[in-house]
Design an enzyme around this catalytic site. Sequence first.
Site, PDB file in Angstrom:
ATOM      1  N   ASP A  92       0.324  -1.204  -0.067  1.00 44.88           N
ATOM      2  CA  ASP A  92      -0.071   0.061  -0.658  1.00 44.88           C
ATOM      3  C   ASP A  92       0.510   1.189  -0.055  1.00 44.88           C
ATOM      4  OD1 ASP A  92      -1.351   2.286   0.671  1.00 44.88           O
ATOM      5  OD2 ASP A  92      -2.857   1.071   1.720  1.00 44.88           O
ATOM      6  N   TYR A 117      -7.192  15.768  -6.418  1.00 41.75           N
ATOM      7  CA  TYR A 117      -6.618  15.112  -6.999  1.00 41.75           C
ATOM      8  C   TYR A 117      -5.525  16.561  -7.277  1.00 41.75           C
ATOM      9  CZ  TYR A 117      -6.337  12.178 -11.086  1.00 41.75           C
ATOM     10  OH  TYR A 117      -4.985  11.751 -12.177  1.00 41.75           O
ATOM     11  N   THR A 144      -8.535   3.328 -19.081  1.00 48.04           N
ATOM     12  CA  THR A 144      -8.801   2.760 -17.934  1.00 48.04           C
ATOM     13  C   THR A 144      -9.007   2.538 -17.562  1.00 48.04           C
ATOM     14  OG1 THR A 144      -7.367   4.524 -16.472  1.00 48.04           O
ATOM     15  CG2 THR A 144      -6.002   3.435 -18.324  1.00 48.04           C
TER      16      THR A 144
HETATM   17  N1  LIG Z   1      -6.828   7.444 -16.942  1.00 49.55           N
HETATM   18  C1  LIG Z   1      -6.178   8.414 -16.861  1.00 49.55           C
HETATM   19  O1  LIG Z   1      -6.906   9.045 -17.886  1.00 49.55           O
HETATM   20  C2  LIG Z   1      -5.444   9.372 -16.174  1.00 49.55           C
HETATM   21  C3  LIG Z   1      -5.260  10.938 -16.919  1.00 49.55           C
HETATM   22  C4  LIG Z   1      -4.516  11.324 -15.675  1.00 49.55           C
HETATM   23  C5  LIG Z   1      -3.534  10.697 -14.504  1.00 49.55           C
HETATM   24  N2  LIG Z   1      -3.929   9.661 -14.521  1.00 49.55           N
HETATM   25  C6  LIG Z   1      -2.765   9.072 -13.382  1.00 49.55           C
HETATM   26  O2  LIG Z   1      -2.185   7.549 -14.062  1.00 49.55           O
HETATM   27  C7  LIG Z   1      -2.346   6.953 -12.939  1.00 49.55           C
HETATM   28  C8  LIG Z   1      -3.105   5.400 -13.175  1.00 49.55           C
HETATM   29  O3  LIG Z   1      -3.612   5.121 -13.396  1.00 49.55           O
HETATM   30  P1  LIG Z   1      -4.770   4.537 -14.054  1.00 49.55           P
HETATM   31  O4  LIG Z   1      -5.681   4.979 -15.574  1.00 49.55           O
HETATM   32  O5  LIG Z   1      -3.388   3.782 -14.631  1.00 49.55           O
HETATM   33  O6  LIG Z   1      -6.068   3.607 -13.344  1.00 49.55           O
HETATM   34  P2  LIG Z   1      -6.167   2.248 -12.398  1.00 49.55           P
HETATM   35  O7  LIG Z   1      -7.310   2.288 -11.729  1.00 49.55           O
HETATM   36  O8  LIG Z   1      -5.880   0.956 -14.159  1.00 49.55           O
HETATM   37  O9  LIG Z   1      -5.000   1.589 -11.745  1.00 49.55           O
HETATM   38  C9  LIG Z   1      -4.577   1.947 -10.988  1.00 49.55           C
HETATM   39  C10 LIG Z   1      -3.764   1.316  -9.717  1.00 49.55           C
HETATM   40  O10 LIG Z   1      -3.270   1.736  -8.938  1.00 49.55           O
HETATM   41  C11 LIG Z   1      -3.425   1.445  -7.312  1.00 49.55           C
HETATM   42  N3  LIG Z   1      -3.413   1.466  -6.120  1.00 49.55           N
HETATM   43  C12 LIG Z   1      -4.368   2.175  -5.651  1.00 49.55           C
HETATM   44  N4  LIG Z   1      -4.134   2.610  -4.699  1.00 49.55           N
HETATM   45  C13 LIG Z   1      -3.038   1.662  -4.169  1.00 49.55           C
HETATM   46  C14 LIG Z   1      -2.518   1.661  -2.893  1.00 49.55           C
HETATM   47  N5  LIG Z   1      -2.789   2.698  -1.900  1.00 49.55           N
HETATM   48  N6  LIG Z   1      -0.902   1.704  -3.265  1.00 49.55           N
HETATM   49  C15 LIG Z   1      -1.069   0.437  -4.345  1.00 49.55           C
HETATM   50  N7  LIG Z   1      -1.284   1.141  -5.072  1.00 49.55           N
HETATM   51  C16 LIG Z   1      -2.371   0.857  -5.526  1.00 49.55           C
HETATM   52  C17 LIG Z   1      -4.258  -0.119  -8.342  1.00 49.55           C
HETATM   53  O11 LIG Z   1      -5.352  -1.253  -7.524  1.00 49.55           O
HETATM   54  C18 LIG Z   1      -4.816   0.110  -9.137  1.00 49.55           C
HETATM   55  O12 LIG Z   1      -4.117  -1.173  -9.953  1.00 49.55           O
HETATM   56  C19 LIG Z   1      -2.562   7.336 -11.842  1.00 49.55           C
HETATM   57  O13 LIG Z   1      -2.014   8.644 -10.854  1.00 49.55           O
HETATM   58  C20 LIG Z   1      -3.829   8.260 -12.588  1.00 49.55           C
HETATM   59  O14 LIG Z   1      -4.324   9.595 -11.583  1.00 49.55           O
HETATM   60  C21 LIG Z   1      -4.928   8.494 -15.235  1.00 49.55           C
END
Ligand SMILES: NC(=O)c1ccc[n+]([C@@H]2O[C@H](COP(=O)([O-])OP(=O)(O)OC[C@H]3O[C@@H](n4cnc5c(N)ncnc54)[C@H](O)[C@@H]3O)[C@@H](O)[C@H]2O)c1
Length: 254
Positions: free
Chosen positions: A53, A144, A179
């Site tokens: 975590d 965020y 995602t």
């Molecule tokens: N998807 C988008 O449009 C987007 C845009 C800009 C930035 N982001 C950023 O990209 C990153 C990845 O997001 P994503 O879209 O792949 O999301 P996602 O939900 O597919 O993946 C996020 C992962 O983080 C893990 N996670 C959550 N809390 C956790 C913790 N306390 N400890 C360890 N792991 C933890 C989850 O289990 C999951 O596997 C994030 O930082 C998100 O803010 C995403």
Amino acid sequence: MDHDIFGRFDGHVAVITGAASGIGAASMELFRRAGAIAVGFDLEAGPDILSVDVSDSEAVERGLAEVVDRYGRLDIVHGNAGINVPGRAHSISDADYRRVMGVCCDANFYLVRSGVRYMRERGGVFLFTASMCGIGATPRSPIYNMAKHAVVGLTRSVALDYGAQGIRAVALLSGPTHTAMVDSLWPEGELRDILVGSTSVGRLSQPEEQARAAVFAALPGSSYLTGGVINVDGGATAGWNEMASRMLQIKAPV
Ligand SMILES: NC(=O)c1ccc[n+]([C@@H]2O[C@H](COP(=O)([O-])OP(=O)(O)OC[C@H]3O[C@@H](n4cnc5c(N)ncnc54)[C@H](O)[C@@H]3O)[C@@H](O)[C@H]2O)c1
């Protein structure tokens, strides 16, 4: 043709957080394909993923120590785990505030604090998946937005404080990416259409397109790349005010 313009990962060890899904899973795959040993941190353990975590500083310290015990070094840390709890500030509980800050902000500080110790001899790279929300704000995501701005500040601090030890830091300003996060927060509908419409390429990115930028920034040949951000947003921030104003026209649930 020279296939080695950016150098190669050669026994380099990369830790990727949020590795079980989305951008983190793509990053695991691409770092591995580019020759690195990739170890993930996520809430649940899995193949090549440790249960860490990342909002828990001791868990991060233990996780990195385990990686170095196992593989003898740490070269790349991709701080990528993230969550969002949307809502305007007055509607957000202490617990949700702490949860989002813990994963999106605190975790990346813990990774740096523990990680630099292992990078002093050989140098290393910190990559952070920030967001377009690292330089501007999306409506109804105040925690965020705060956390992602903070990640950009951390990137700059790492570059300044550890550059002399060969440690680099780069933040990815990721745009809307297909995602689980986007599917759950913005399922098919008007808000999602606005997100897509905010990009000049007219589509969500695939997680691999984000991961490729991470690999590019980490490669040894990107040696002068530090302290800055890379926009991986399909042109969205070029016209982002338009997106915010259109989003604000939609009635807020809270
Ligand atoms: N998807 C988008 O449009 C987007 C845009 C800009 C930035 N982001 C950023 O990209 C990153 C990845 O997001 P994503 O879209 O792949 O999301 P996602 O939900 O597919 O993946 C996020 C992962 O983080 C893990 N996670 C959550 N809390 C956790 C913790 N306390 N400890 C360890 N792991 C933890 C989850 O289990 C999951 O596997 C994030 O930082 C998100 O803010 C995403």
